[in-house]
Design a protein around this motif. Sequence first.
Motif, PDB file in Angstrom:
ATOM      1  N   GLY A  12       0.802  -1.219   0.000  1.00  0.00           N
ATOM      2  CA  GLY A  12       0.000   0.000   0.000  1.00  0.00           C
ATOM      3  C   GLY A  12       0.837   1.271   0.000  1.00  0.00           C
ATOM      4  O   GLY A  12       0.304   2.350   0.284  1.00  0.00           O
ATOM      5  N   CYS A  13       2.115   1.167  -0.321  1.00  0.00           N
ATOM      6  CA  CYS A  13       2.967   2.349  -0.326  1.00  0.00           C
ATOM      7  C   CYS A  13       2.555   3.331  -1.423  1.00  0.00           C
ATOM      8  O   CYS A  13       2.003   2.926  -2.452  1.00  0.00           O
ATOM      9  CB  CYS A  13       4.431   1.940  -0.528  1.00  0.00           C
ATOM     10  N   ARG A  14       2.863   4.618  -1.219  1.00  0.00           N
ATOM     11  CA  ARG A  14       2.523   5.651  -2.194  1.00  0.00           C
ATOM     12  C   ARG A  14       3.764   6.479  -2.535  1.00  0.00           C
ATOM     13  O   ARG A  14       4.715   6.583  -1.739  1.00  0.00           O
ATOM     14  CB  ARG A  14       1.425   6.566  -1.647  1.00  0.00           C
ATOM     15  N   ASP A  15       3.721   7.087  -3.743  1.00  0.00           N
ATOM     16  CA  ASP A  15       4.835   7.939  -4.158  1.00  0.00           C
ATOM     17  C   ASP A  15       4.605   9.371  -3.692  1.00  0.00           C
ATOM     18  O   ASP A  15       3.684   9.643  -2.895  1.00  0.00           O
ATOM     19  CB  ASP A  15       5.023   7.876  -5.677  1.00  0.00           C
ATOM     20  N   CYS A  25       6.560  -1.161  -6.082  1.00  0.00           N
ATOM     21  CA  CYS A  25       7.266  -0.696  -4.897  1.00  0.00           C
ATOM     22  C   CYS A  25       8.650  -1.362  -4.823  1.00  0.00           C
ATOM     23  O   CYS A  25       8.755  -2.603  -4.896  1.00  0.00           O
ATOM     24  CB  CYS A  25       6.455  -1.014  -3.633  1.00  0.00           C
ATOM     25  N   PRO A  26       9.715  -0.592  -4.676  1.00  0.00           N
ATOM     26  CA  PRO A  26      11.063  -1.194  -4.628  1.00  0.00           C
ATOM     27  C   PRO A  26      11.312  -2.019  -3.369  1.00  0.00           C
ATOM     28  O   PRO A  26      12.287  -2.782  -3.317  1.00  0.00           O
ATOM     29  CB  PRO A  26      11.983   0.034  -4.663  1.00  0.00           C
ATOM     30  N   ARG A  27      10.435  -1.944  -2.386  1.00  0.00           N
ATOM     31  CA  ARG A  27      10.659  -2.681  -1.142  1.00  0.00           C
ATOM     32  C   ARG A  27       9.952  -4.038  -1.125  1.00  0.00           C
ATOM     33  O   ARG A  27       9.990  -4.743  -0.113  1.00  0.00           O
ATOM     34  CB  ARG A  27      10.149  -1.849   0.039  1.00  0.00           C
ATOM     35  N   GLY A  29      10.707  -6.750  -2.303  1.00  0.00           N
ATOM     36  CA  GLY A  29      11.612  -7.880  -2.079  1.00  0.00           C
ATOM     37  C   GLY A  29      11.939  -8.097  -0.618  1.00  0.00           C
ATOM     38  O   GLY A  29      12.488  -9.149  -0.256  1.00  0.00           O
ATOM     39  N   GLU A  30      11.621  -7.156   0.231  1.00  0.00           N
ATOM     40  CA  GLU A  30      11.914  -7.305   1.655  1.00  0.00           C
ATOM     41  C   GLU A  30      10.911  -8.251   2.315  1.00  0.00           C
ATOM     42  O   GLU A  30       9.722  -8.252   1.996  1.00  0.00           O
ATOM     43  CB  GLU A  30      11.848  -5.936   2.344  1.00  0.00           C
ATOM     44  N   ARG A  31      11.403  -9.037   3.238  1.00  0.00           N
ATOM     45  CA  ARG A  31      10.553  -9.966   3.965  1.00  0.00           C
ATOM     46  C   ARG A  31       9.535  -9.184   4.828  1.00  0.00           C
ATOM     47  O   ARG A  31       9.906  -8.254   5.527  1.00  0.00           O
ATOM     48  CB  ARG A  31      11.388 -10.871   4.867  1.00  0.00           C
ATOM     49  N   GLY A  32       8.288  -9.586   4.735  1.00  0.00           N
ATOM     50  CA  GLY A  32       7.246  -8.969   5.543  1.00  0.00           C
ATOM     51  C   GLY A  32       6.684  -7.684   4.971  1.00  0.00           C
ATOM     52  O   GLY A  32       5.755  -7.105   5.560  1.00  0.00           O
ATOM     53  N   HIS A  33       7.195  -7.245   3.830  1.00  0.00           N
ATOM     54  CA  HIS A  33       6.651  -6.018   3.228  1.00  0.00           C
ATOM     55  C   HIS A  33       5.627  -6.395   2.151  1.00  0.00           C
ATOM     56  O   HIS A  33       5.943  -7.100   1.202  1.00  0.00           O
ATOM     57  CB  HIS A  33       7.762  -5.174   2.614  1.00  0.00           C
ATOM     58  N   GLY A  34       4.407  -5.921   2.283  1.00  0.00           N
ATOM     59  CA  GLY A  34       3.356  -6.243   1.323  1.00  0.00           C
ATOM     60  C   GLY A  34       2.708  -7.594   1.613  1.00  0.00           C
ATOM     61  O   GLY A  34       3.119  -8.341   2.517  1.00  0.00           O
ATOM     62  N   THR A  35       1.674  -7.920   0.851  1.00  0.00           N
ATOM     63  CA  THR A  35       0.960  -9.201   0.987  1.00  0.00           C
ATOM     64  C   THR A  35       0.741  -9.802  -0.385  1.00  0.00           C
ATOM     65  O   THR A  35       0.866  -9.131  -1.412  1.00  0.00           O
ATOM     66  CB  THR A  35      -0.401  -8.996   1.681  1.00  0.00           C
ATOM     67  N   TRP A  36       0.358 -11.079  -0.376  1.00  0.00           N
ATOM     68  CA  TRP A  36       0.225 -11.840  -1.628  1.00  0.00           C
ATOM     69  C   TRP A  36      -1.239 -11.918  -2.078  1.00  0.00           C
ATOM     70  O   TRP A  36      -2.150 -11.980  -1.253  1.00  0.00           O
ATOM     71  CB  TRP A  36       0.789 -13.248  -1.452  1.00  0.00           C
TER      72      TRP A  36
END
Length: 391
Positions: A12-15, A25-27, A29-36
């Motif tokens: 849900g990140c915004r620019d 979103c460039p993040r 790839g981080e564990r725990g960031h975002g959902t599937w």
Amino acid sequence: MATSGVIFKRCGCRDDQRRRLEQSCPRLGERGHGTWYFHCSARNLLGRCERVRRGGYPSRTAARHARDEWLTTTEADRTAQGWTVERWLRHWLDNRTKIRPTTRFHYTRDVENVLIPQLGRYRLADLDAPLLRTVFAEIAATRNSKGRPQSASAMNHLRTTLRATLNLAVKEGVLDCNPARHIEIAGYQQPHAKEWTDARVQSWEQTGARPAVAVWTADQLAEFLGAVNDDPLFTLWWLAGLRGLRRGELCGLRWSDIDLDRGTLTIERNRTTAGYHVVEGAPKTPAGRRSVALGKRSVQILRVHRRHEQDRKAEAAENGTPWTDSGSVFTRSDGKPINPNYATTRFRILVRRAGLPPVRLHDCATAPRPSPTKPAPTSKPCRTSSGTPAS
């Protein structure tokens, strides 16, 4: 045909312009960031492509399992294994969008009060002729809401409802054949009207037994009309008995439908009930929309009735009591059209007071007409509700 679709991750990140980055979103790839999420499609029961996108899953594996479960359920819904009888009955009712309210009321009563309690737990795939015969035999052994044994007519209506629901399952490819066509209702015969002869009247007075459908003789009809000459709804009983109009047609009749100068009336609407609700609409069939010749005596009675209605309206205006100018021929004390159930109740009371054998108001419309040698009663003048002779 089902498609496996895609599984993806988003957040849900915004620019800087407050626009959602979604999958860019460039993040991610981080564990725990975002959902599937998963997105896929399949043909539904009606053959239409149904697309679905669902998300919020913590891992790719969880999203894939949710997708596979949805696809499996969707495939089962296209077979008899995937539908309980209860679920199918409700699906059938939901899709009956072009039926009359009274028809829906009777279908719903059958489904909710009998079919779902007795058959709802089974799957469509479980239904066969022996099971349905057993269940219908159990239903026939019960009593209805009035504490009486189930009638053959009620059981036949129940079978008709079930057959209609399962015919849709056959049409949509869920069932290969309709098992309800093998149900037989013991004792059911198409009702045949029987006239109240002297012998039948004597038997009814002694035993209380009466035909399922009974009609008066011409003399009995004439006796009834003579006995209700002073009743405010005398015109309704007259048109029912001598012009063949039914309850819904009479209760929905308006003065704009009547041409007294030409001696005709036109049936344009039907006013009936679905449970406790009054429903007004077009006649049930195209043949129900018709013109009816009145005759001189009927025209005279309608003219008297119209004057009486006009007097009631003027009296309400004079007394300051509410009056609705509904245009209906048969109205309540406030000018609104009468409830069809009131007409039925009033008719039963008057028949009992007249000491005549019972008939339904519906069957009064099919009663034999008085012969030319025995005209309708004229020994009493047609009276208004106040009891004064009408000129």
